[in-house]
Design an enzyme around this catalytic site. Sequence first.
Site, PDB file in Angstrom:
ATOM      1  N   CYS A 190     110.301  85.208 -41.209  1.00  0.00           N
ATOM      2  CA  CYS A 190     111.481  85.633 -41.959  1.00  0.00           C
ATOM      3  C   CYS A 190     112.675  84.780 -41.502  1.00  0.00           C
ATOM      4  O   CYS A 190     112.812  84.459 -40.322  1.00  0.00           O
ATOM      5  CB  CYS A 190     111.766  87.105 -41.685  1.00  0.00           C
ATOM      6  SG  CYS A 190     113.292  87.722 -42.427  1.00  0.00           S
TER       7      CYS A 190
ATOM      8  N   GLU B 156     141.805  89.393 -56.661  1.00  0.00           N
ATOM      9  CA  GLU B 156     140.359  89.260 -56.485  1.00  0.00           C
ATOM     10  C   GLU B 156     139.761  88.676 -57.761  1.00  0.00           C
ATOM     11  O   GLU B 156     140.230  88.941 -58.868  1.00  0.00           O
ATOM     12  CB  GLU B 156     139.740  90.626 -56.181  1.00  0.00           C
ATOM     13  CG  GLU B 156     138.236  90.739 -56.321  1.00  0.00           C
ATOM     14  CD  GLU B 156     137.484  89.845 -55.350  1.00  0.00           C
ATOM     15  OE1 GLU B 156     136.435  89.311 -55.744  1.00  0.00           O
ATOM     16  OE2 GLU B 156     137.947  89.672 -54.197  1.00  0.00           O
TER      17      GLU B 156
ATOM     18  N   CYS C 196     134.472  84.404 -42.497  1.00  0.00           N
ATOM     19  CA  CYS C 196     133.081  84.501 -42.054  1.00  0.00           C
ATOM     20  C   CYS C 196     132.519  83.121 -41.745  1.00  0.00           C
ATOM     21  O   CYS C 196     131.331  82.988 -41.456  1.00  0.00           O
ATOM     22  CB  CYS C 196     132.229  85.198 -43.113  1.00  0.00           C
ATOM     23  SG  CYS C 196     132.206  84.339 -44.706  1.00  0.00           S
TER      24      CYS C 196
ATOM     25  N   CYS D  73     110.922  92.671 -34.181  1.00  0.00           N
ATOM     26  CA  CYS D  73     110.462  92.676 -35.570  1.00  0.00           C
ATOM     27  C   CYS D  73     109.175  91.878 -35.713  1.00  0.00           C
ATOM     28  O   CYS D  73     109.105  90.731 -35.239  1.00  0.00           O
ATOM     29  CB  CYS D  73     111.533  92.089 -36.484  1.00  0.00           C
ATOM     30  SG  CYS D  73     111.029  92.011 -38.226  1.00  0.00           S
TER      31      CYS D  73
END
Length: 479
Positions: free
Chosen positions: A81, A350, A426, A75
């Site tokens: 970035c 949720e 995560c 990239c």
Amino acid sequence: MRKRHQDIILENIEIEAVAAEGKALAHVDGAVVFVQFAVPGDIVDIKVTKKKKNYMEGFILRMVQPSKHRLEPFCPHFGVCGGCKWQPLPYEMQLAAKQQQVEDQLVRIGHLTVPEISPIVGSDQIQYYRNKLEFTFSNRRWLLDGEDPESIDEVHRQGLGFHVGRFFDKVLDIDHCYLQPEPSNALRLFIKEYAFEHGLPFFDIRNHEGFLRNMIVRNTAAGNVMLILVFWKEDRKVREALLDAIAAKFPEITSLYYVINEKMNDSVGDQECILYKGEEAIYEYMEGLKFKIGPKSFYQTNTQQAYKLYSVAREYAALTGNEVVYDLYTGTGTIAQFVSGKAAKVIGIEYVPEAIEDAKVNAAGNGITNCSFFAGDMKDILTDAFVQKHGRPDVVILDPPRAGIHPDVAKVILNAAPERMVYVSCNPASQARDLAIFCDPAANGIENSRSAYRITAVRPVDMFPQTHHVENVVQLVRI
């Protein structure tokens, strides 16, 4: 005079290993040095940016000799970035580092007793794997090395892309992003050029003025495309002209939304998403199940890996067809419906009401009748009274945000005493903290618990190639 850390340059340092947060490390005079964008085997000169008693941080000032493992970043935005920091690292080494990260967080740092960790599940795609990206408009883009701000006019001083790390008001203008398949790049470039040509001002985050604020692109494996364009203020004539131009140029867009966000922050979770053209949702498919994804719906951002992740979770749930399952942080009910065929009843909870409405629609459309869904803050919904009313879970599946679960939620789960739990995370660090509560409630502030658990299986899944982020699935069994 003592040398200031900003004056320290470390010469001919060999990078030894991959470290946490996407950095690499070396040892110098007994101190650890953390360096970004380095690969094990690199020999580099390092400019120190931070110096503490036992460690330093810095960046590569000069590449003396590149590692035999080092790859050329694909990239052109690499290094500026904030994403895809592991491009120079071969994918096999990325997977090994993520495997080690999970082991470190659970065992070395978390002091948990775990069985041998199963090999990480790698991704077949390591580019163009995301199904959702958000780009930001800024009237003051990040200037690259060699650019002279005096020679750039006000129009081209604007940019559309990603926030630069540590600078809330700076955006790196992106030419081509390797994270999401087309028409993501084409859409972004078209909207930027249209704005330039028609004098549409990009957002000024400091002074809160302008017109164009954010854009969100979502896609599915089935070829659906959703665009959500966020404006700072309403100007119907100008807005409609832009949206019509987008729709004409990109007929493949199946859902075209817009938002008028006059708040001080960029979040649109509490804003009205208005359908301008097309269908109200896009759809993803998994094992014959159809999932509706609205503008605010949560869906794992790597579609192919989501199937692998949920397959591991279902395996660890070890369902026989007779269990009551609680799917906590259910999102649009993806995991709930994925396991429903092997359960007697599934309860999904949720926080986002729109996601729960999508979950209900998904279940009805898939002919699933044994799933019930509830919206609200987890610590407020999941109570002892809720469990008494809806039935004690035999299996609990957890897939919380990065921060992990609230202690009150852990307490209710422990009181419910399910036979098994599956914890999908995560963030292995917050996961390790929560697992410690389940494995030893009393030592972690929960007295008189009805249950405790042992960890019986662990398997990482790579959802985000080229980054240090890793998903991890843990099975717990009640002692």
